[in-house]
Design a protein around this motif. Structure first.
Motif, PDB file in Angstrom:
ATOM      1  N   SER A   1      25.382  15.365  48.346  1.00  0.00           N
ATOM      2  CA  SER A   1      25.767  15.391  49.753  1.00  0.00           C
ATOM      3  C   SER A   1      26.652  16.592  50.051  1.00  0.00           C
ATOM      4  O   SER A   1      26.539  17.224  51.107  1.00  0.00           O
ATOM      5  N   SER A   2      27.529  16.927  49.116  1.00  0.00           N
ATOM      6  CA  SER A   2      28.432  18.061  49.296  1.00  0.00           C
ATOM      7  C   SER A   2      27.648  19.371  49.381  1.00  0.00           C
ATOM      8  O   SER A   2      27.997  20.267  50.163  1.00  0.00           O
ATOM      9  N   LYS A   3      26.581  19.480  48.593  1.00  0.00           N
ATOM     10  CA  LYS A   3      25.753  20.685  48.625  1.00  0.00           C
ATOM     11  C   LYS A   3      25.098  20.877  49.982  1.00  0.00           C
ATOM     12  O   LYS A   3      24.957  21.993  50.477  1.00  0.00           O
ATOM     13  N   LEU A   4      24.672  19.785  50.583  1.00  0.00           N
ATOM     14  CA  LEU A   4      23.984  19.850  51.866  1.00  0.00           C
ATOM     15  C   LEU A   4      24.968  19.830  53.024  1.00  0.00           C
ATOM     16  O   LEU A   4      24.653  20.289  54.118  1.00  0.00           O
ATOM     17  N   GLY A   5      26.149  19.288  52.783  1.00  0.00           N
ATOM     18  CA  GLY A   5      27.113  19.148  53.866  1.00  0.00           C
ATOM     19  C   GLY A   5      26.944  17.845  54.616  1.00  0.00           C
ATOM     20  O   GLY A   5      27.451  17.680  55.731  1.00  0.00           O
ATOM     21  N   ALA A   6      26.207  16.895  54.015  1.00  0.00           N
ATOM     22  CA  ALA A   6      25.939  15.618  54.667  1.00  0.00           C
ATOM     23  C   ALA A   6      27.073  14.637  54.410  1.00  0.00           C
ATOM     24  O   ALA A   6      27.555  14.510  53.290  1.00  0.00           O
ATOM     25  N   ALA A   7      27.489  13.943  55.462  1.00  0.00           N
ATOM     26  CA  ALA A   7      28.536  12.928  55.330  1.00  0.00           C
ATOM     27  C   ALA A   7      27.937  11.534  55.218  1.00  0.00           C
ATOM     28  O   ALA A   7      28.617  10.602  54.789  1.00  0.00           O
ATOM     29  N   PHE A   8      26.652  11.399  55.603  1.00  0.00           N
ATOM     30  CA  PHE A   8      25.988  10.099  55.578  1.00  0.00           C
ATOM     31  C   PHE A   8      24.563  10.247  55.062  1.00  0.00           C
ATOM     32  O   PHE A   8      23.942  11.301  55.182  1.00  0.00           O
ATOM     33  N   VAL A   9      24.047   9.166  54.481  1.00  0.00           N
ATOM     34  CA  VAL A   9      22.691   9.161  53.929  1.00  0.00           C
ATOM     35  C   VAL A   9      21.925   7.962  54.489  1.00  0.00           C
ATOM     36  O   VAL A   9      22.406   6.825  54.417  1.00  0.00           O
ATOM     37  N   LEU A  10      20.754   8.225  55.057  1.00  0.00           N
ATOM     38  CA  LEU A  10      19.868   7.150  55.512  1.00  0.00           C
ATOM     39  C   LEU A  10      18.735   7.046  54.493  1.00  0.00           C
ATOM     40  O   LEU A  10      17.865   7.913  54.409  1.00  0.00           O
ATOM     41  N   LYS A  11      18.786   5.992  53.678  1.00  0.00           N
ATOM     42  CA  LYS A  11      17.816   5.780  52.600  1.00  0.00           C
ATOM     43  C   LYS A  11      16.788   4.740  53.048  1.00  0.00           C
ATOM     44  O   LYS A  11      17.155   3.657  53.488  1.00  0.00           O
ATOM     45  N   GLY A  12      15.504   5.080  52.931  1.00  0.00           N
ATOM     46  CA  GLY A  12      14.456   4.150  53.316  1.00  0.00           C
ATOM     47  C   GLY A  12      13.560   3.805  52.151  1.00  0.00           C
ATOM     48  O   GLY A  12      13.080   4.695  51.435  1.00  0.00           O
ATOM     49  N   GLY A  13      13.340   2.519  51.906  1.00  0.00           N
ATOM     50  CA  GLY A  13      12.448   2.069  50.851  1.00  0.00           C
ATOM     51  C   GLY A  13      11.186   1.470  51.446  1.00  0.00           C
ATOM     52  O   GLY A  13      11.258   0.633  52.342  1.00  0.00           O
TER      53      GLY A  13
END
Length: 223
Positions: free
Chosen positions: A132-144
């Motif tokens: 996340s730090s590499k991308l600069g993302a603070a949140f992740v939306l994970k879909g299964g």
């Protein structure tokens, strides 16, 4: 022409085949079916409007959200390259339309390796936080995406069931929101295609719920 919704199409096909199989012994009212469909759509629109009525802080709108989809099986998640690229793009579009910040598949691939992306799906908080730090993302939306096929002996056709379960979490692993979409069809074995149709049909309500929870809970500190 836009294809009919999966539920409605499957319901009409099922009723037609049942009538043919039983010789029309039991009457079916298409007017009643249309009325029920209209009521369901009205309820859906009401839920979406209610979800989107929540105010969202400007600071949250500038926080990046990474969207990733994978197959979900009994053995865990299986991330298969760009298999669900179009599905993720639909979700990204909906989130951006609500003023939230997301990343394209190209941006994600350029900054995050496959192994790092898999960290999100094996619940490895340290690796996920690093990615996340590499991308600069603070949140992740994970879909299964989970699928199941069966043979319906009544209508004598194969059925396919698709379930998509979404989890929105902070980069530190704290769960913000969950949402689920389901559908079934007699269309055969193209589960990825059916999953895409499901996303097109239900993404608006799913994203509205995620948006509501995000705007209400994302800014709260971890307990």
């Amino acid at each position: 022409m836009k294809p009919a919704p999966l539920r409605a199409a499957s319901r009409l096909l099922c009723c037609g085949l049942l009538l043919a199989a039983t010789g029309g012994a039991r009457a079916f009212s298409f007017a009643e079916d249309e009325k029920q469909g209209a009521a369901e759509e009205e309820g859906r629109r009401g839920r979406i409007a209610q979800h989107l009525a929540v105010p969202c802080k400007a600071a949250l709108r500038n926080q990046g959200i990474l969207v990733a989809l994978a197959d979900q099986t009994a053995d865990g998640y299986q991330l298969q390259g760009s298999k669900y690229g179009r599905h993720a793009a639909v979700i990204n579009q909906k989130l951006k339309a609500l003023g939230l910040k997301t990343y394209t598949a190209e941006e994600q691939r350029a900054r995050i390796a496959q192994a790092e992306m898999e960290a999100y799906f094996r619940n490895d908080p340290d690796a996920a936080l690093a990615a996340s730090s590499k991308l600069g993302a603070a949140f992740v939306l994970k879909g299964g995406v989970s699928t199941r096929t069966a043979y319906n002996p009544v209508v004598r056709l194969p059925e396919v069931y698709v379930t998509m379960h979404f989890t929105l979490a902070a980069a530190d692993g704290r769960t913000i929101s969950t949402a689920t979409a389901k559908a079934e069809s007699y269309s055969g074995s193209d589960t990825a295609g059916m999953a895409l149709e499901l996303v097109h049909e239900q993404a608006e309500e799913v994203v509205a719920k995620l948006y509501n929870d995000y705007c209400r809970a994302a800014g709260k500190p971890k307990k």
